[in-house]
Write an enzyme that holds these catalytic residues in place. Structure first.
Site, PDB file in Angstrom:
ATOM      1  N   HIS A 169     -10.260  -5.273  -3.403  1.00 31.12           N
ATOM      2  CA  HIS A 169      -8.940  -5.570  -2.848  1.00 31.12           C
ATOM      3  C   HIS A 169      -9.084  -5.904  -1.370  1.00 31.12           C
ATOM      4  O   HIS A 169      -9.992  -5.429  -0.695  1.00 31.12           O
ATOM      5  CB  HIS A 169      -7.971  -4.387  -3.024  1.00 31.12           C
ATOM      6  CG  HIS A 169      -8.495  -3.102  -2.484  1.00 31.12           C
ATOM      7  ND1 HIS A 169      -9.410  -2.334  -3.175  1.00 31.12           N
ATOM      8  CD2 HIS A 169      -8.265  -2.451  -1.324  1.00 31.12           C
ATOM      9  CE1 HIS A 169      -9.704  -1.266  -2.462  1.00 31.12           C
ATOM     10  NE2 HIS A 169      -9.031  -1.313  -1.319  1.00 31.12           N
ATOM     11  N   ASN A 221     -12.759  -2.992   2.625  1.00 29.87           N
ATOM     12  CA  ASN A 221     -13.689  -1.879   2.687  1.00 29.87           C
ATOM     13  C   ASN A 221     -14.641  -1.983   1.491  1.00 29.87           C
ATOM     14  O   ASN A 221     -14.197  -2.206   0.357  1.00 29.87           O
ATOM     15  CB  ASN A 221     -12.932  -0.544   2.625  1.00 29.87           C
ATOM     16  CG  ASN A 221     -12.042  -0.345   3.840  1.00 29.87           C
ATOM     17  OD1 ASN A 221     -12.375  -0.779   4.946  1.00 29.87           O
ATOM     18  ND2 ASN A 221     -10.904   0.296   3.644  1.00 29.87           N
ATOM     19  N   ASP A 240       0.849  -1.195   0.000  1.00 32.57           N
ATOM     20  CA  ASP A 240       0.000   0.000   0.000  1.00 32.57           C
ATOM     21  C   ASP A 240       0.885   1.246   0.000  1.00 32.57           C
ATOM     22  O   ASP A 240       1.889   1.322   0.721  1.00 32.57           O
ATOM     23  CB  ASP A 240      -0.912  -0.009   1.232  1.00 32.57           C
ATOM     24  CG  ASP A 240      -2.069   0.950   1.090  1.00 32.57           C
ATOM     25  OD1 ASP A 240      -3.220   0.491   1.035  1.00 32.57           O
ATOM     26  OD2 ASP A 240      -1.822   2.175   1.020  1.00 32.57           O
ATOM     27  N   ILE A 241       0.501   2.219  -0.794  1.00 26.46           N
ATOM     28  CA  ILE A 241       1.303   3.442  -0.917  1.00 26.46           C
ATOM     29  C   ILE A 241       1.243   4.284   0.358  1.00 26.46           C
ATOM     30  O   ILE A 241       2.141   5.099   0.609  1.00 26.46           O
ATOM     31  CB  ILE A 241       0.829   4.235  -2.168  1.00 26.46           C
ATOM     32  CG1 ILE A 241       1.938   5.079  -2.747  1.00 26.46           C
ATOM     33  CG2 ILE A 241      -0.420   5.049  -1.879  1.00 26.46           C
ATOM     34  CD1 ILE A 241       1.652   5.599  -4.148  1.00 26.46           C
ATOM     35  N   HIS A 253      -6.956  -5.696   2.185  1.00 22.54           N
ATOM     36  CA  HIS A 253      -5.794  -5.179   2.907  1.00 22.54           C
ATOM     37  C   HIS A 253      -5.265  -6.265   3.834  1.00 22.54           C
ATOM     38  O   HIS A 253      -6.049  -6.950   4.500  1.00 22.54           O
ATOM     39  CB  HIS A 253      -6.177  -3.988   3.797  1.00 22.54           C
ATOM     40  CG  HIS A 253      -6.670  -2.778   3.079  1.00 22.54           C
ATOM     41  ND1 HIS A 253      -5.910  -1.643   2.929  1.00 22.54           N
ATOM     42  CD2 HIS A 253      -7.852  -2.519   2.476  1.00 22.54           C
ATOM     43  CE1 HIS A 253      -6.607  -0.729   2.277  1.00 22.54           C
ATOM     44  NE2 HIS A 253      -7.795  -1.237   1.993  1.00 22.54           N
ATOM     45  N   GLY A 278     -15.819   3.000   3.662  1.00 23.52           N
ATOM     46  CA  GLY A 278     -14.462   3.517   3.648  1.00 23.52           C
ATOM     47  C   GLY A 278     -13.679   3.175   2.395  1.00 23.52           C
ATOM     48  O   GLY A 278     -12.475   3.426   2.325  1.00 23.52           O
ATOM     49  N   GLN A 279     -14.344   2.594   1.395  1.00 21.76           N
ATOM     50  CA  GLN A 279     -13.636   2.231   0.160  1.00 21.76           C
ATOM     51  C   GLN A 279     -13.328   3.487  -0.656  1.00 21.76           C
ATOM     52  O   GLN A 279     -14.196   4.348  -0.841  1.00 21.76           O
ATOM     53  CB  GLN A 279     -14.494   1.264  -0.669  1.00 21.76           C
ATOM     54  CG  GLN A 279     -13.765   0.693  -1.876  1.00 21.76           C
ATOM     55  CD  GLN A 279     -14.589  -0.356  -2.624  1.00 21.76           C
ATOM     56  OE1 GLN A 279     -15.758  -0.595  -2.291  1.00 21.76           O
ATOM     57  NE2 GLN A 279     -13.986  -0.958  -3.632  1.00 21.76           N
TER      58      GLN A 279
HETATM   59  P1  5GP Z   1      -9.624   1.394   0.203  1.00 25.12           P
HETATM   60  O1  5GP Z   1      -9.756   2.606   1.058  1.00 25.12           O
HETATM   61  O2  5GP Z   1     -10.289   1.553  -1.129  1.00 25.12           O
HETATM   62  O3  5GP Z   1      -9.994   0.115   0.901  1.00 25.12           O
HETATM   63  O4  5GP Z   1      -8.071   1.212  -0.011  1.00 25.12           O
HETATM   64  C1  5GP Z   1      -7.382   1.732  -1.082  1.00 25.12           C
HETATM   65  C2  5GP Z   1      -5.937   1.680  -0.699  1.00 25.12           C
HETATM   66  O5  5GP Z   1      -5.172   1.807  -1.873  1.00 25.12           O
HETATM   67  C3  5GP Z   1      -5.500   2.801   0.240  1.00 25.12           C
HETATM   68  O6  5GP Z   1      -4.980   2.246   1.432  1.00 25.12           O
HETATM   69  C4  5GP Z   1      -4.447   3.563  -0.562  1.00 25.12           C
HETATM   70  O7  5GP Z   1      -3.361   3.982   0.234  1.00 25.12           O
HETATM   71  C5  5GP Z   1      -4.032   2.554  -1.611  1.00 25.12           C
HETATM   72  N1  5GP Z   1      -3.638   3.156  -2.874  1.00 25.12           N
HETATM   73  C6  5GP Z   1      -4.335   4.088  -3.569  1.00 25.12           C
HETATM   74  N2  5GP Z   1      -3.694   4.388  -4.705  1.00 25.12           N
HETATM   75  C7  5GP Z   1      -2.575   3.611  -4.730  1.00 25.12           C
HETATM   76  C8  5GP Z   1      -1.498   3.487  -5.662  1.00 25.12           C
HETATM   77  O8  5GP Z   1      -1.437   4.139  -6.696  1.00 25.12           O
HETATM   78  N3  5GP Z   1      -0.520   2.593  -5.350  1.00 25.12           N
HETATM   79  C9  5GP Z   1      -0.574   1.849  -4.204  1.00 25.12           C
HETATM   80  N4  5GP Z   1       0.444   1.007  -4.006  1.00 25.12           N
HETATM   81  N5  5GP Z   1      -1.556   1.958  -3.299  1.00 25.12           N
HETATM   82  C10 5GP Z   1      -2.555   2.830  -3.570  1.00 25.12           C
END
Ligand code: 5GP
Ligand code: ZN
Length: 112
Positions: free
Chosen positions: A99, A86, A31-32, A101, A92-93
């Site tokens: 995906h 999420n 995760d970034i 986590h 929170g998505q």
């Molecule tokens: P969500 O909130 O949708 O469950 O999680 C999305 C996750 O993707 C976040 O934790 C965010 O930091 C990660 N993320 C978003 N854009 C990128 C990206 O371009 N590269 C990587 N490695 N992670 C990303």
């Protein structure tokens, strides 16, 4: 592949990621914005918006992703970890490509 989906672009190698696992159906990358010392995402290669967008045709894929989580966590020496999916804006998505986590390392994670 869905246009303007950042994870589809990562799957296609159109934008870089710290991908460390790949097979015919899924990839995993860090995760970034990590919320723990180890924080990675397991992402199906095919575009499906969220867990709520899955149907019976995704049953094997979802099982595969869950079974992969402990194997990949072990590669980073995690003795324990948390998984999180999420779903939807209210859940929170932020990225609307399914995906999971996986995160842990360091201190024991707080109870939720
Ligand atoms: P969500 O909130 O949708 O469950 O999680 C999305 C996750 O993707 C976040 O934790 C965010 O930091 C990660 N993320 C978003 N854009 C990128 C990206 O371009 N590269 C990587 N490695 N992670 C990303
Ligand atoms: Zn996508």
């Amino acid at each position: 592949m869905s246009a303007d989906c950042i994870f589809c672009k990562i799957v296609a190698n159109d934008i870089p990621s710290s991908k460390f696992y790949e097979d015919d159906e899924v990839i995993a990358f860090h995760d970034i914005r990590p919320i723990a010392p180890v924080h990675f995402l397991i992402v199906p290669k095919g575009h499906v918006e969220s867990l709520a967008g899955c149907d019976d045709s995704h049953q094997a894929l979802l099982g595969k992703i869950l079974l992969l989580a402990p194997k990949l966590a072990a590669q980073f020496g995690l003795k324990g970890f948390r998984t999180m999916i999420n779903t939807g804006r209210e859940g929170g998505q932020e990225v609307f490509h399914l995906h999971i986590h996986v995160f842990g390392g360091g201190d024991t994670l707080p109870k939720i």
